[in-house]
Design an enzyme around this catalytic site. Structure first.
Site: not given
Ligand code: PHB
Ligand code: APR
Length: 423
Positions: A106, A234, A326, A330, A418
């Site tokens: 990604h 997001y 989450p 991280k 990130y």
């Molecule tokens: C997930 O795919 O479970 C996931 C991805 C990004 C995040 C948190 C969880 O920031």
């Protein structure tokens, strides 16, 4: 710390860097319930497994104690984004073959505020991407590698207790099937997660905890549907945060912010999909493919750090030492840098007897831990609705997201965090 037994060429007891297999009655062998090894690892999650794999590949004997069954550990729902540092560490551990085949690169992610959406370009701003690959798959791959080395994992280990961590001869006692066991070792690696015994074994006057509890949780759904977008979204909306993620082109992972009073049984699939559609941009909602949830769960959000991450011969790694919300994905990525620092310190210790790396471990790990805590806290504070939020607070969030949308330096700063700050 004195030079360990068999210092010499430093490769512990193994003659070369070949993988250390189990020893009958001697190193790593159970004899009369007593084991001698170099590193006792408490916790058979990703942190303990990755450390054990690196140690075994460098001839440093280790034993893993896991309180649950292997099936339970592998059933844990985990996130799905790997930083470049973790990918490189898994390659070093010889555990990246499937990841290389199945992991999805990604180069950026999408951020939306109500109906407006923009992209943060990771590769264009930092030169690095992230890899989408289930962390549960990482754990599977680590167990497969552990099986291949033959190094021991004692499952369903009960009453694990650490003794003499502040001496030069620590040992760990535990029970397996009711039978008492003891491991004499040089070092104990506490990789037993937030609820483990390791952090709790550190005297209160040695340890200082820092914690922030967020007034909401994440309701997550796993569905065998194609992801709504090729990249993660997001989303911040008046109704709360949402995240559109994935495991592969046929398996999607979605989250919505929810109150801590919510219960999974109150959320039908239809209710979840309706709420998710109301939090993401309408053009994305229109293309969302819904389907039955194959896993639904609610997780609380917390920031937590304990200092120091070492007490004598006990070294904390991963969730045993710190927890992040989450939002920045991280958790495992931060455990990876802990493992890297501890492994480098142990490798130096067994190769030369020097303790520089081990003595620097806690300060070195905590410097990166606090930067990841800050990013995770910042991103969580920016994207979520807080119950006590004022209109002014909401305008501040909107202004900061708008600044992120329009300012290259802001996007670079976010992208650097990130994709993963350097180890
Ligand atoms: C997930 O795919 O479970 C996931 C991805 C990004 C995040 C948190 C969880 O920031
Ligand atoms: N004795 C032995 N094992 C224990 C004990 C104990 N007293 N207490 C806990 N454990 C085991 C747990 O059963 C668990 O399997 O330690 C393991 C800890 O694993 P995790 O909680 O997954 O923590 P960690 O390995 O540090 O994982 C780091 O990976 O996927 C991410 O979100 C996850 O942030 C977490 C990260």
């Amino acid at each position: 710390m004195d030079c360990p037994d068999g210092g010499g060429d430093g490769h512990g007891k193994a003659a070369d860097a070949s993988v250390a297999g189990p020893r009958d009655g001697g190193m790593n062998g159970l004899s009369n319930g007593r084991v001698k090894t170099q590193v006792a690892i408490i916790g058979g999650g990703p942190s303990g497994l990755l450390l054990g794999q690196l140690l075994s590949r460098h001839g440093i004997d280790n034993v893993i104690l896991e309180q649950r069954t292997r099936a339970h550990v592998l059933s844990r729902i985990r996130a799905g984004v790997l930083e470049r540092g973790l990918v490189e560490l898994l390659r070093e551990a010889g555990v990246a073959d499937r990841l290389e085949r199945e992991g999805i690169r990604h180069d950026g992610a999408l951020i939306s505020f109500d109906d407006e959406m923009f992209r943060v370009d990771f590769t264009g701003t930092t030169g690095h991407a992230v890899t989408v690959y289930g962390q549960t798959e990482v754990t599977h791959d680590l167990y497969a590698a552990r099986d291949a080395t033959g190094a021991p994992v004692h499952f369903e280990a009960e009453e694990v207790a650490i003794h003499g961590a502040d001496s030069d001869a620590p040992h760990v006692t535990f029970r397996v099937g009711g039978a008492p066991m003891r491991i004499d070792c040089d070092v104990v690696a506490g990789c037993d997660g937030f609820h483990g015994v390791s952090r709790a074994s550190m005297p209160r006057h040695i340890r200082r905890d820092f914690e922030k509890i967020y007034p909401f949780g994440w309701l997550g759904v796993l569905s065998e549907t194609p992801p709504v977008n090729e990249e993660l979204i997001y989303a911040s909306s008046e109704r709360g945060f949402a995240l559109c993620s994935m495991r592969n082109p046929r398996l999607s992972r979605y989250y919505i912010q929810c109150s801590l009073e919510e219960r999974v049984e109150d959320w039908t699939d239809d209710r979840f999909w309706d709420e998710l559609k109301r939090r993401i941009p309408s053009d994305q909602a229109d293309r969302l493919v819904t389907g039955p949830s194959i896993e639904t769960s609610i997780a609380p959000l917390r920031s937590f750090v304990t200092e120091p991450m070492r007490w004598g011969r006990l070294f904390l790694c991963g969730d045993a030492a710190h927890i992040v919300p989450p939002t920045g994905a991280k958790g495992l990525n931060l455990a990876a840098s802990d493992v890297h620092y501890l492994f480098e310190g142990l490798r130096e210790f067994y190769a030369t007897g020097a303790t520089r790396g081990l003595d620097a471990y806690s300060d070195r790990a905590l410097r990166r831990v606090w930067k990841a805590e800050r990013f995770s806290w910042w991103f969580t504070s920016l994207m979520h609705r807080f119950p006590d939020q004022t209109g002014f607070d909401r305008r501040m969030q909107r202004a900061e997201i708008d600044f992120l949308r329009t300012n290259a330096a802001a996007q670079t700063a976010m992208a650097e965090n990130y994709v993963g700050l350097p180890y």
